[in-house]
Structure formats: structure tokens, C-alpha cells
Scaffold this active site. Structure first.
Site, PDB file in Angstrom:
ATOM      1  N   GLU A  56      -5.602  -1.586  -8.510  1.00 43.19           N
ATOM      2  CA  GLU A  56      -5.242  -0.450  -9.545  1.00 43.19           C
ATOM      3  C   GLU A  56      -4.174  -1.427  -9.842  1.00 43.19           C
ATOM      4  O   GLU A  56      -2.987  -2.304  -8.584  1.00 43.19           O
ATOM      5  CB  GLU A  56      -4.184   0.059  -7.774  1.00 43.19           C
ATOM      6  CG  GLU A  56      -5.254   1.992  -7.484  1.00 43.19           C
ATOM      7  CD  GLU A  56      -4.588   2.222  -6.613  1.00 43.19           C
ATOM      8  OE1 GLU A  56      -5.907   3.286  -6.362  1.00 43.19           O
ATOM      9  OE2 GLU A  56      -4.030   1.912  -5.179  1.00 43.19           O
ATOM     10  N   HIS A  88      -2.571  -3.790  -6.435  1.00 37.29           N
ATOM     11  CA  HIS A  88      -3.403  -2.483  -4.828  1.00 37.29           C
ATOM     12  C   HIS A  88      -4.857  -3.365  -4.803  1.00 37.29           C
ATOM     13  O   HIS A  88      -5.356  -2.514  -5.861  1.00 37.29           O
ATOM     14  CB  HIS A  88      -3.000  -1.252  -5.261  1.00 37.29           C
ATOM     15  CG  HIS A  88      -2.652  -0.426  -3.663  1.00 37.29           C
ATOM     16  ND1 HIS A  88      -3.707   0.740  -3.598  1.00 37.29           N
ATOM     17  CD2 HIS A  88      -3.013  -1.353  -3.033  1.00 37.29           C
ATOM     18  CE1 HIS A  88      -3.489   0.927  -2.242  1.00 37.29           C
ATOM     19  NE2 HIS A  88      -3.688  -0.916  -1.339  1.00 37.29           N
ATOM     20  N   ASN A 100      -5.169   5.384  -2.181  1.00 33.01           N
ATOM     21  CA  ASN A 100      -4.473   5.933  -0.486  1.00 33.01           C
ATOM     22  C   ASN A 100      -3.382   7.145  -0.642  1.00 33.01           C
ATOM     23  O   ASN A 100      -3.334   7.954   0.327  1.00 33.01           O
ATOM     24  CB  ASN A 100      -3.149   4.609  -0.566  1.00 33.01           C
ATOM     25  CG  ASN A 100      -3.757   3.823   0.415  1.00 33.01           C
ATOM     26  OD1 ASN A 100      -5.085   3.750   0.380  1.00 33.01           O
ATOM     27  ND2 ASN A 100      -2.868   2.396   0.588  1.00 33.01           N
ATOM     28  N   SER A 108       0.735  -1.199   0.250  1.00 33.44           N
ATOM     29  CA  SER A 108       0.055  -0.108   0.322  1.00 33.44           C
ATOM     30  C   SER A 108       1.039   1.064  -0.058  1.00 33.44           C
ATOM     31  O   SER A 108       0.328   2.316   0.040  1.00 33.44           O
ATOM     32  CB  SER A 108      -0.757  -0.031   1.321  1.00 33.44           C
ATOM     33  OG  SER A 108      -0.736  -1.084   2.013  1.00 33.44           O
TER      34      SER A 108
HETATM   35  N1  3HC Z   1     -16.495 -10.870   2.580  1.00 36.04           N
HETATM   36  C1  3HC Z   1     -17.779 -10.287   2.011  1.00 36.04           C
HETATM   37  N2  3HC Z   1     -18.154  -9.668   1.867  1.00 36.04           N
HETATM   38  C2  3HC Z   1     -18.363  -8.781   2.238  1.00 36.04           C
HETATM   39  C3  3HC Z   1     -17.383  -8.656   3.889  1.00 36.04           C
HETATM   40  C4  3HC Z   1     -16.366  -9.882   3.888  1.00 36.04           C
HETATM   41  N3  3HC Z   1     -14.879  -9.793   4.194  1.00 36.04           N
HETATM   42  N4  3HC Z   1     -18.185  -6.915   3.822  1.00 36.04           N
HETATM   43  C5  3HC Z   1     -18.797  -6.857   3.505  1.00 36.04           C
HETATM   44  N5  3HC Z   1     -19.234  -7.504   2.615  1.00 36.04           N
HETATM   45  C6  3HC Z   1     -21.137  -7.480   2.032  1.00 36.04           C
HETATM   46  C7  3HC Z   1     -22.079  -7.388   3.585  1.00 36.04           C
HETATM   47  O1  3HC Z   1     -22.329  -9.165   2.958  1.00 36.04           O
HETATM   48  C8  3HC Z   1     -23.034  -7.584   2.777  1.00 36.04           C
HETATM   49  O2  3HC Z   1     -23.628  -7.486   1.424  1.00 36.04           O
HETATM   50  P1  3HC Z   1     -25.453  -7.086   1.352  1.00 36.04           P
HETATM   51  O3  3HC Z   1     -25.280  -5.895   2.059  1.00 36.04           O
HETATM   52  O4  3HC Z   1     -25.615  -7.547   0.922  1.00 36.04           O
HETATM   53  O5  3HC Z   1     -25.681  -8.022   2.371  1.00 36.04           O
HETATM   54  C9  3HC Z   1     -22.177  -5.930   2.061  1.00 36.04           C
HETATM   55  O6  3HC Z   1     -20.703  -6.152   1.834  1.00 36.04           O
HETATM   56  C10 3HC Z   1     -22.154  -4.475   3.141  1.00 36.04           C
HETATM   57  O7  3HC Z   1     -22.167  -5.265   4.114  1.00 36.04           O
HETATM   58  P2  3HC Z   1     -23.121  -4.521   5.278  1.00 36.04           P
HETATM   59  O8  3HC Z   1     -24.161  -4.716   5.308  1.00 36.04           O
HETATM   60  O9  3HC Z   1     -21.765  -5.705   6.810  1.00 36.04           O
HETATM   61  O10 3HC Z   1     -22.323  -3.518   6.129  1.00 36.04           O
HETATM   62  P3  3HC Z   1     -22.227  -1.975   5.319  1.00 36.04           P
HETATM   63  O11 3HC Z   1     -23.077  -1.671   4.417  1.00 36.04           O
HETATM   64  O12 3HC Z   1     -21.796  -0.986   6.093  1.00 36.04           O
HETATM   65  O13 3HC Z   1     -20.791  -1.933   4.049  1.00 36.04           O
HETATM   66  C11 3HC Z   1     -17.904  -1.830   3.825  1.00 36.04           C
HETATM   67  C12 3HC Z   1     -19.436  -2.872   4.885  1.00 36.04           C
HETATM   68  C13 3HC Z   1     -18.264  -2.596   2.941  1.00 36.04           C
HETATM   69  C14 3HC Z   1     -16.642  -1.992   4.520  1.00 36.04           C
HETATM   70  C15 3HC Z   1     -18.430  -0.048   3.960  1.00 36.04           C
HETATM   71  O14 3HC Z   1     -18.986   0.338   5.275  1.00 36.04           O
HETATM   72  C16 3HC Z   1     -17.972   0.498   2.664  1.00 36.04           C
HETATM   73  O15 3HC Z   1     -17.294   0.559   1.353  1.00 36.04           O
HETATM   74  N6  3HC Z   1     -16.603   1.105   3.775  1.00 36.04           N
HETATM   75  C17 3HC Z   1     -15.925   2.134   2.746  1.00 36.04           C
HETATM   76  C18 3HC Z   1     -14.528   0.877   2.648  1.00 36.04           C
HETATM   77  C19 3HC Z   1     -12.900   1.621   2.212  1.00 36.04           C
HETATM   78  O16 3HC Z   1     -13.284   2.686   2.179  1.00 36.04           O
HETATM   79  N7  3HC Z   1     -12.268   0.436   1.933  1.00 36.04           N
HETATM   80  C20 3HC Z   1     -11.505   0.609   1.473  1.00 36.04           C
HETATM   81  C21 3HC Z   1      -9.616   0.421   2.171  1.00 36.04           C
HETATM   82  S1  3HC Z   1      -8.727   1.712   1.505  1.00 36.04           S
HETATM   83  C22 3HC Z   1      -7.594   0.225   1.420  1.00 36.04           C
HETATM   84  O17 3HC Z   1      -7.903  -0.789   1.466  1.00 36.04           O
HETATM   85  C23 3HC Z   1      -5.831   0.347   0.896  1.00 36.04           C
HETATM   86  C24 3HC Z   1      -5.149  -0.210   2.141  1.00 36.04           C
HETATM   87  O18 3HC Z   1      -3.830  -0.156   1.102  1.00 36.04           O
HETATM   88  C25 3HC Z   1      -4.988   0.412   3.072  1.00 36.04           C
END
Ligand code: 3HC
Length: 308
Positions: free
Chosen positions: A175, A163, A213, A142
Site C-alpha cells: 500500500e 505498508h 487493515n 499499520s
Molecule cells: N519467508 C519466505 N517464504 C515463506 C515465508 C517466509 N517468512 N512464509 C511462508 N513462505 C512460503 C513457503 O516457502 C511456502 O512456499 P511453498 O508453498 O512453495 O512451499 C509458502 O509461502 C506457503 O507457506 P506454508 O506452506 O508454510 O504455509 P501456508 O500454505 O499455510 O501459507 C501463509 C502461509 C502464506 C502465511 C498463508 O497462510 C497466508 O497467506 N495467510 C494470510 C496472511 C495474511 O493475511 N497476512 C496479512 C496480515 S495483515 C498485515 O500483515 C498488516 C499488518 O500491518 C498488521
């Protein structure tokens, strides 16, 4: 002339599209397990490599939980198809603690291990002369430079950054990071693979943080600084960005979700490299929580408490 151009283009496309089928994912943490799951879900054979069996067992469990979540969602009306999907996906995943052994017949080695340049160097050095010439090496780093990671290998033309984003099964972006030496064939293969695993790929040069990022980490840090100054509470900052900017998570809860150790590590690394950039200045509250091993969601506590 036009006809010849077309033939040449088609010919180069067919070279470029050497399909990636067998994948080795090194590292069974949050990112590695998500990548392995998504690749297996889309018909690829995946071997996950970790340093010991205990970690591999944990990785397997976390993939099982996540794949069941996907099955429940996709096969809501047809639970039997969901069960088939789960068992077929799991049957495509194997595991090992011996990396040189499993790279013999793979098309892609993708590392998602600890963010430490010398450990990544050792990893790629240990397989560079063992892996077939066709094998592409990639890193899910990252924050480190892909060029610096690739520098110890003799296959920089077959090296790139891939990424992914957390949670990998849900986030649609990949990415694809090219270094100057990455060949067109390698790049095309990776872009095709991104599509094959159901992701939308964007291309970026090997610059700090790539696209997401580079924008996201300063945003998280700025939110923490806002909180440190007492301008608004963590909860209000999160509500503000969710309701005012349409973000799925607020920046403070997202820092907890990404991992405070990861966020802090990225920030510190960039600050050391670019001390003049105020966006990369470390945040004292972030450093304090990390020193107390409060890493966010994964440790049960960060800016928020998840133990309840
Ligand atoms: N595996 C499989 N499915 C998953 C999952 C997982 N680990 N996590 C969530 N899901 C699915 C759920 O089944 C759910 O499906 P449904 O709506 O059909 O039931 C859906 O995703 C939504 O999950 P939740 O209902 O539990 O919760 P939310 O609606 O709050 O969504 C989230 C959770 C998808 C994490 C959302 O809050 C989100 O998009 N957050 C932002 C995440 C983000 O910005 N990520 C990038 C971070 S930066 C990065 O990773 C880079 C690194 O280098 C640092």
C-alpha cells in the site's frame, strides 16, 4: 499540441522515475527484516538499522532462514543457482546501529519500528537535516497517521507510507499512502520501486488502517467477539472462514499470526480516536492475552498454543 503534450508527459515521467537503489530499513523485526530481504533479493543495496548488535544478529538469522525458504522454492531444480541467489542477496545487506551515518547516500529510508509516534518523530528528526535532499522518507506504520509522522520533517513532499504485509516475502501487496504534500515525483518513484521489488502497489489516502487493515482488523475483532459470546469455537470460526470464504487463514489464527499485541494496539488506538465507532471497540479476551504476554505465534501462545 499533441506532440508537445507527449513530450511534456515523457519529460515529467523521466523526472518521476528517479530509481531507488540504496535503501535504509530502520527496524529489524518481522516486517523490517522481510522488507530488507525482498529489497535485497531484487538487487537493491540495503542497510538495516537497529538499536544494538544482538537484535541485528537475530535479524540476520531470520533473513537467512527466510531467504533459504525462497531459494528452495524458486530454484527447486537448480540448487546451485539457489545458493548463488542466497549469497548474492545476503551480500547486498549490511547493518548498522548508527542511523545518521548510513543515510548519507540513500534514496529511501523506510522505518518499521515500534508503533509510537514520539519515537518515530525522534527518528525522522535525527536524519532530516543529514539525509540528502533526494532521499525519500517512508513509514511502514499499520495504524498511525502518515501526516502526523511526517509533521516534524521539512520534507513532507518526499514523505509517504509504504505498508507491507506479513510474511513480506510472500504477500504480494504494497500500500502506497500519499499525504496531501507527497509530490508526484515521490509517488511515482515509490510506485516504480514497488514494481522493482516485485509487489503490486495500490494507492490509498492517509486514512486509519489504509485499505487492508481498515477492513481486516474489524474482521479479526468481530471474530473474537463472536468467540467471546460463545457463538462458535475458535477452531470452528477459523474453519468457517477458510472453507466458507476462501481465506488462507481463519481470523482467530490470523490474529495470532499478525500478533495479538499488534492487533490490540491498532484497535485501542482507533477506539481512542473514534470512540463512537463500534467496529473499533476493544475485546476483553484480546486484552487479557496481551496482558499475559501471550502475543500469538511469536511468543508461542495466543488464542492457540504453538509450543507443541
Ligand atoms: N519467508 C519466505 N517464504 C515463506 C515465508 C517466509 N517468512 N512464509 C511462508 N513462505 C512460503 C513457503 O516457502 C511456502 O512456499 P511453498 O508453498 O512453495 O512451499 C509458502 O509461502 C506457503 O507457506 P506454508 O506452506 O508454510 O504455509 P501456508 O500454505 O499455510 O501459507 C501463509 C502461509 C502464506 C502465511 C498463508 O497462510 C497466508 O497467506 N495467510 C494470510 C496472511 C495474511 O493475511 N497476512 C496479512 C496480515 S495483515 C498485515 O500483515 C498488516 C499488518 O500491518 C498488521
Amino acid at each position: 499540441m499533441l506532440g508537445l503534450n507527449l513530450i511534456c508527459r515523457n519529460f515529467s515521467t523521466s523526472i518521476a522515475r528517479a530509481a531507488i537503489k540504496n535503501v535504509v530499513v530502520v527496524g529489524g523485526g518481522l516486517m523490517g527484516s522481510g522488507i530488507a530481504q525482498v529489497a535485497a533479493q531484487t538487487g537493491h543495496n540495503v542497510t538495516i538499522v537497529e538499536i544494538n548488535k544482538d537484535i541485528l544478529d537475530k535479524t540476520e538469522k531470520s533473513i537467512q532462514t527466510s531467504i533459504q525458504r525462497v531459494a528452495k522454492k524458486v530454484y527447486k531444480e537448480k540448487p546451485q543457482d539457489g545458493e548463488k541467489f542466497v549469497s548474492e542477496t545476503l551480500s547486498r545487506i549490511s547493518s548498522s546501529t548508527n542511523l545518521p551515518d548510513v543515510v548519507q547516500d540513500c534514496d529511501l529510508v523506510l522505518e518499521a519500528i515500534v508503533e509510537n509516534l514520539s519515537i518515530k518523530h525522534k527518528l525522522f528528526q535525527s536524519i532530516d537535516s543529514v539525509a540528502p535532499a533526494k532521499t525519500i522518507f517512508a513509514s511502514n506504520t499499520s495504524s498511525l497517521s502518515i501526516g502526523e509522522i511526517a509533521s516534524v520533517t521539512n520534507r513532507k513532499d518526499r514523505f509517504a507510507g509504504l505498508h507491507f504485509f506479513n510474511p513480506v516475502p510472500v504477500m504480494k501487496l504494497l500500500e502506497v499512502v500519499r499525504i496531501p504534500e507527497t509530490s508526484d515525483e515521490t509517488y511515482e518513484s515509490l510506485m516504480a520501486w514497488a514494481k522493482a521489488i516485485g509487489k503490486t502497489a495500490i494507492t490509498c489516502k492517509d486514512t486509519p488502517g489504509f485499505v487492508v487493515n481498515r477492513l481486516l482488523v474489524p474482521l479479526l475483532a468481530e471474530a473474537v467477539r463472536l468467540m467471546e459470546r460463545g457463538d462458535a469455537s475458535p477452531r470452528d470460526i477459523d474453519i468457517a472462514m477458510k472453507l466458507g470464504a476462501g481465506h488462507p487463514m481463519g481470523p482467530i489464527e490470523l490474529a495470532d499470526y499478525v500478533g495479538l499485541d499488534t492487533t490490540n494496539f491498532i484497535l485501542k488506538g482507533w477506539n481512542e480516536k473514534y470512540p463512537e465507532n463500534p467496529l473499533f471497540k476493544p475485546c476483553s479476551s484480546l486484552e487479557k492475552l496481551v496482558s499475559e504476554k501471550k502475543f500469538g505465534v511469536k511468543s508461542g501462545e495466543g488464542f492457540y498454543n504453538y509450543k507443541k
